[in-house]
Design an enzyme around this catalytic site. Structure first.
Site, PDB file in Angstrom:
ATOM      1  N   LYS A  12      -6.753  11.111  -5.374  1.00  0.00           N
ATOM      2  CA  LYS A  12      -7.602  12.296  -5.399  1.00  0.00           C
ATOM      3  C   LYS A  12      -7.752  12.858  -3.995  1.00  0.00           C
ATOM      4  CE  LYS A  12     -11.909  13.192  -4.907  1.00  0.00           C
ATOM      5  NZ  LYS A  12     -11.700  14.459  -4.169  1.00  0.00           N
ATOM      6  N   GLU A  69     -12.973   3.495   4.763  1.00  0.00           N
ATOM      7  CA  GLU A  69     -12.742   3.987   6.136  1.00  0.00           C
ATOM      8  C   GLU A  69     -13.693   5.156   6.334  1.00  0.00           C
ATOM      9  OE1 GLU A  69     -10.848   2.855   8.458  1.00  0.00           O
ATOM     10  OE2 GLU A  69      -9.603   1.423   7.380  1.00  0.00           O
ATOM     11  N   CYS A  87     -12.209  11.161  12.771  1.00  0.00           N
ATOM     12  CA  CYS A  87     -13.162  10.046  12.718  1.00  0.00           C
ATOM     13  C   CYS A  87     -13.147   9.249  14.011  1.00  0.00           C
ATOM     14  CB  CYS A  87     -12.829   9.148  11.535  1.00  0.00           C
ATOM     15  SG  CYS A  87     -11.116   8.576  11.572  1.00  0.00           S
ATOM     16  N   GLU A 143     -22.509  12.045  13.644  1.00  0.00           N
ATOM     17  CA  GLU A 143     -21.136  12.567  13.681  1.00  0.00           C
ATOM     18  C   GLU A 143     -21.181  14.081  13.472  1.00  0.00           C
ATOM     19  OE1 GLU A 143     -18.494  11.482  10.416  1.00  0.00           O
ATOM     20  OE2 GLU A 143     -16.984  10.923  11.896  1.00  0.00           O
TER      21      GLU A 143
HETATM   22  P1  NAD Z   1     -16.650  13.231   2.161  1.00  0.00           P
HETATM   23  O1  NAD Z   1     -17.148  11.830   2.085  1.00  0.00           O
HETATM   24  O2  NAD Z   1     -17.581  14.311   1.818  1.00  0.00           O
HETATM   25  O3  NAD Z   1     -15.380  13.422   1.188  1.00  0.00           O
HETATM   26  C1  NAD Z   1     -14.217  12.648   1.309  1.00  0.00           C
HETATM   27  C2  NAD Z   1     -13.508  12.591  -0.036  1.00  0.00           C
HETATM   28  O4  NAD Z   1     -14.310  11.871  -0.961  1.00  0.00           O
HETATM   29  C3  NAD Z   1     -13.257  13.943  -0.689  1.00  0.00           C
HETATM   30  O5  NAD Z   1     -12.058  13.855  -1.420  1.00  0.00           O
HETATM   31  C4  NAD Z   1     -14.445  14.090  -1.633  1.00  0.00           C
HETATM   32  O6  NAD Z   1     -14.171  14.947  -2.718  1.00  0.00           O
HETATM   33  C5  NAD Z   1     -14.629  12.653  -2.093  1.00  0.00           C
HETATM   34  N1  NAD Z   1     -15.983  12.240  -2.438  1.00  0.00           N
HETATM   35  C6  NAD Z   1     -17.142  12.562  -1.829  1.00  0.00           C
HETATM   36  N2  NAD Z   1     -18.165  11.884  -2.396  1.00  0.00           N
HETATM   37  C7  NAD Z   1     -17.628  11.102  -3.361  1.00  0.00           C
HETATM   38  C8  NAD Z   1     -18.165  10.161  -4.288  1.00  0.00           C
HETATM   39  N3  NAD Z   1     -19.480   9.889  -4.330  1.00  0.00           N
HETATM   40  N4  NAD Z   1     -17.320   9.523  -5.134  1.00  0.00           N
HETATM   41  C9  NAD Z   1     -15.998   9.777  -5.097  1.00  0.00           C
HETATM   42  N5  NAD Z   1     -15.423  10.666  -4.264  1.00  0.00           N
HETATM   43  C10 NAD Z   1     -16.241  11.313  -3.396  1.00  0.00           C
HETATM   44  O7  NAD Z   1     -16.050  13.374   3.615  1.00  0.00           O
HETATM   45  P2  NAD Z   1     -15.523  14.711   4.344  1.00  0.00           P
HETATM   46  O8  NAD Z   1     -16.663  15.415   4.930  1.00  0.00           O
HETATM   47  O9  NAD Z   1     -14.587  15.429   3.451  1.00  0.00           O
HETATM   48  O10 NAD Z   1     -14.618  14.032   5.494  1.00  0.00           O
HETATM   49  C11 NAD Z   1     -15.059  13.760   6.754  1.00  0.00           C
HETATM   50  C12 NAD Z   1     -15.491  12.310   6.911  1.00  0.00           C
HETATM   51  O11 NAD Z   1     -14.372  11.433   6.747  1.00  0.00           O
HETATM   52  C13 NAD Z   1     -16.025  12.047   8.297  1.00  0.00           C
HETATM   53  O12 NAD Z   1     -17.187  11.258   8.200  1.00  0.00           O
HETATM   54  C14 NAD Z   1     -14.898  11.255   8.950  1.00  0.00           C
HETATM   55  O13 NAD Z   1     -15.301  10.447  10.019  1.00  0.00           O
HETATM   56  C15 NAD Z   1     -14.372  10.470   7.808  1.00  0.00           C
HETATM   57  N6  NAD Z   1     -13.015   9.984   8.094  1.00  0.00           N
HETATM   58  C16 NAD Z   1     -12.821   8.653   8.339  1.00  0.00           C
HETATM   59  C17 NAD Z   1     -11.543   8.167   8.651  1.00  0.00           C
HETATM   60  C18 NAD Z   1     -11.306   6.709   8.924  1.00  0.00           C
HETATM   61  O14 NAD Z   1     -10.151   6.302   8.913  1.00  0.00           O
HETATM   62  N7  NAD Z   1     -12.328   5.914   9.193  1.00  0.00           N
HETATM   63  C19 NAD Z   1     -10.469   9.061   8.707  1.00  0.00           C
HETATM   64  C20 NAD Z   1     -10.706  10.413   8.463  1.00  0.00           C
HETATM   65  C21 NAD Z   1     -11.987  10.856   8.156  1.00  0.00           C
END
Ligand code: NAD
Length: 485
Positions: free
Chosen positions: A176, A250, A284, A383
């Site tokens: 997804k 992650e 991130c 963040e």
């Molecule tokens: P987000 O958590 O809002 O969404 C990420 C993904 O998860 C999207 O596909 C979203 O549709 C889905 N999602 C959100 N809530 C969900 C739930 N309850 N159940 C299932 N799916 C769900 O994050 P974002 O704002 O899109 O991305 C940015 C974040 O990602 C930042 O916090 C960043 O640090 C983190 N990130 C971490 C890494 C790592 O390797 N540690 C890498 C890239 C980004």
């Protein structure tokens, strides 16, 4: 335009269950660059059923790891043949500067695919040994149906980080992607299908949070591999824990770069800055807290401000661009809100803070450096996910380590010094999953990567990344029996 009218489910392009569509607009220009159907719960049901069938009755788990690796190697080769197109597509989806994207958004995924392709021939899926009471075989088996969920910021990179090891394990995957970046995910599906991935093994279901939750809670899913925000990660971990479903996370970061008092700024800032304002600050692992010795504070901030002032902000597709637009209007609102918060907290803007002149369409924010920041401020603890740095003074090495560790997060970090031994000593004291000593390279694909504390659970990349998709079984053998493995 990259437009799809079907969903990739079970290895085939099928009619979606609803007429709802995700339109993708360029963050640089606002132009429509593509669209794809939005997956609904009914599509998830179909995808999980196909994945179940593939892992329970299909050929994929029974092919040799070398054969599965060969599919990944062919996929890597196919990506290498369309590097520029892929980088432009991703820039059009989420605003990443295309030159940086060529390396980090496209070349890096080919390296990940190649790494796991190679591991297919070298990883010990079966080992036989003398146990404490007799001969023992330990075999590592596919975990089953994997739900892979990714954010929009490095979409293809993260897809490769999950799909390459999950597929090598023999598992099947329901992937997804985020609603902002569904197009490169569809391209990845095409590439893997062309590379010989059997039907049923992979589905791509672009969807939002609610459908993501449905996928996480689906009884047909054995393992959730999630990358995204800490808030969502905690929710997903709780949901998986309630059903003893396997999961790895992650999550976010607020990493610190420590400039020691012996640092050579002319050498170190060029290593540090690309990791501080990386991917428009939407990374991130960004080193968003810069820790400077108090007696060199002005010298550090002056040099940093000068470099940030000279960063070229512009259209993501311009090869000269170093900082592109943020992914969407709401992300710009979020970053501008933090810039306001920083000022209200008493920090001072040394450069940036506004919208760049002459870029009236697109979600641009000037690269921004805050000085006089205290680590307890929200801009140093939360963040921001934009091109905003905080320079924080410290008194001595112990104080620098204390400040670096004074964070809920623990993802990345770096130390810059004239003395590598001293740097390594600092690296050992900072509680993060990955670290740089006088280096510009935050991730090594053959080594574990992941977070301490609120930055995640589990480690991707290297053999650890494959182990995330394997169950271990110990088979006790009769004395004298030694199967060949
Ligand atoms: P987000 O958590 O809002 O969404 C990420 C993904 O998860 C999207 O596909 C979203 O549709 C889905 N999602 C959100 N809530 C969900 C739930 N309850 N159940 C299932 N799916 C769900 O994050 P974002 O704002 O899109 O991305 C940015 C974040 O990602 C930042 O916090 C960043 O640090 C983190 N990130 C971490 C890494 C790592 O390797 N540690 C890498 C890239 C980004």
């Amino acid at each position: 335009m990259k437009s799809y009218d079907r969903l990739f489910i079970g290895g085939e392009w099928v009619q979606p269950s609803s007429s709802s569509v995700f339109e993708v607009h360029s963050p640089s220009t606002g132009e429509l660059v593509g669209s794809t159907p939005e997956a609904m719960n009914a599509d998830i049901d179909r995808a999980v059923a196909a994945a179940r069938e593939a892992v329970d009755h299909g050929p994929w788990p029974h092919m040799s790891p070398t054969e599965r690796g060969a599919v990944l190697a062919r996929a890597a080769e196919a990506v290498r043949n369309q590097m520029q197109e892929m980088s432009e597509l991703i820039s059009n989806e989420m605003g990443s500067p295309v030159s940086w994207g060529l390396l980090a958004q496209v070349l890096a995924p080919t390296m990940i695919l190649d790494y796991y392709a190679g591991l297919g021939s070298t990883f010990a899926f079966d080992t036989v040994k003398d146990g404490m009471l007799g001969p023992v075989m330990v075999t590592k088996e596919p975990i089953g149906v994997v739900a892979a969920i990714t954010p929009w910021n490095v979409p293809f990179f993260l897809a490769a980080a999950k799909l390459a090891p999950a597929l090598l394990s023999g598992s099947s995957v329901v992937f997804k992607p985020a609603p902002e970046t569904p197009l490169d995910a569809n391209v990845f599906a095409e590439i893997l299908a062309d590379a010989g991935l059997p039907k049923g093994v992979l589905s791509v279901v672009p969807a939002g949070r609610e459908v993501g939750e449905y996928l996480v809670n689906h009884p047909g899913v054995n393992k959730v591999s999630f990358t995204g925000s800490t808030v969502a990660g905690k929710k997903i971990g709780a949901a998986c824990g309630a059903n003893l479903k396997r999961f790895s996370l992650e999550l976010g970061g607020k990493s610190a770069a420590i400039l020691l008092d012996d640092v050579n700024l002319a050498e170190s800032l060029p290593l540090l800055l690309p990791n501080a304002i990386m991917n428009n600050g939407e990374a991130c692992i960004s080193l968003t807290r810069i820790l400077a010795p108090r007696d060199r504070y002005t010298e550090v901030t002056d040099a940093l401000v000068e470099m940030v002032r000279n960063m070229k902000v512009g259209d993501a597709l311009d090869p000269a661009t170093e900082v592109g637009p943020l992914v969407a209007e709401r992300q710009r609102d979020r970053v501008e809100n933090y810039i306001r918060i920083g000022q209200e907290e008493g920090a001072k803007i040394a450069v940036g803070g506004g919208r760049p002149a002459g870029l009236d369409t697109g979600w641009y924010v000037e690269p921004t450096v805050f000085v006089d920041v205290d680590n307890s401020m929200r801009i140093a603890q939360e963040e921001i996910f934009g091109p905003v740095l905080s320079v924080i003074p410290y008194d001595d090495d112990a104080d620098a380590v204390r400040i670096a560790n004074d964070s809920d997060y623990g993802l990345c970090g770096g130390v810059y010094t004239g003395d590598n031994d001293r740097g390594l000593g600092i690296a050992r004291q900072v509680r993060t999953g990955t670290y740089m000593v006088n280096s510009a390279i935050p991730i090594d694909f053959s080594s574990p990567f992941g977070g301490y504390k609120d930055s995640g659970m589990g480690r991707e990349f290297g053999e650890d990344g494959l182990e995330l998709f394997l169950e271990k079984k110990t088979i006790n053998l009769p004395a004298g029996y030694s199967p060949s493995v």
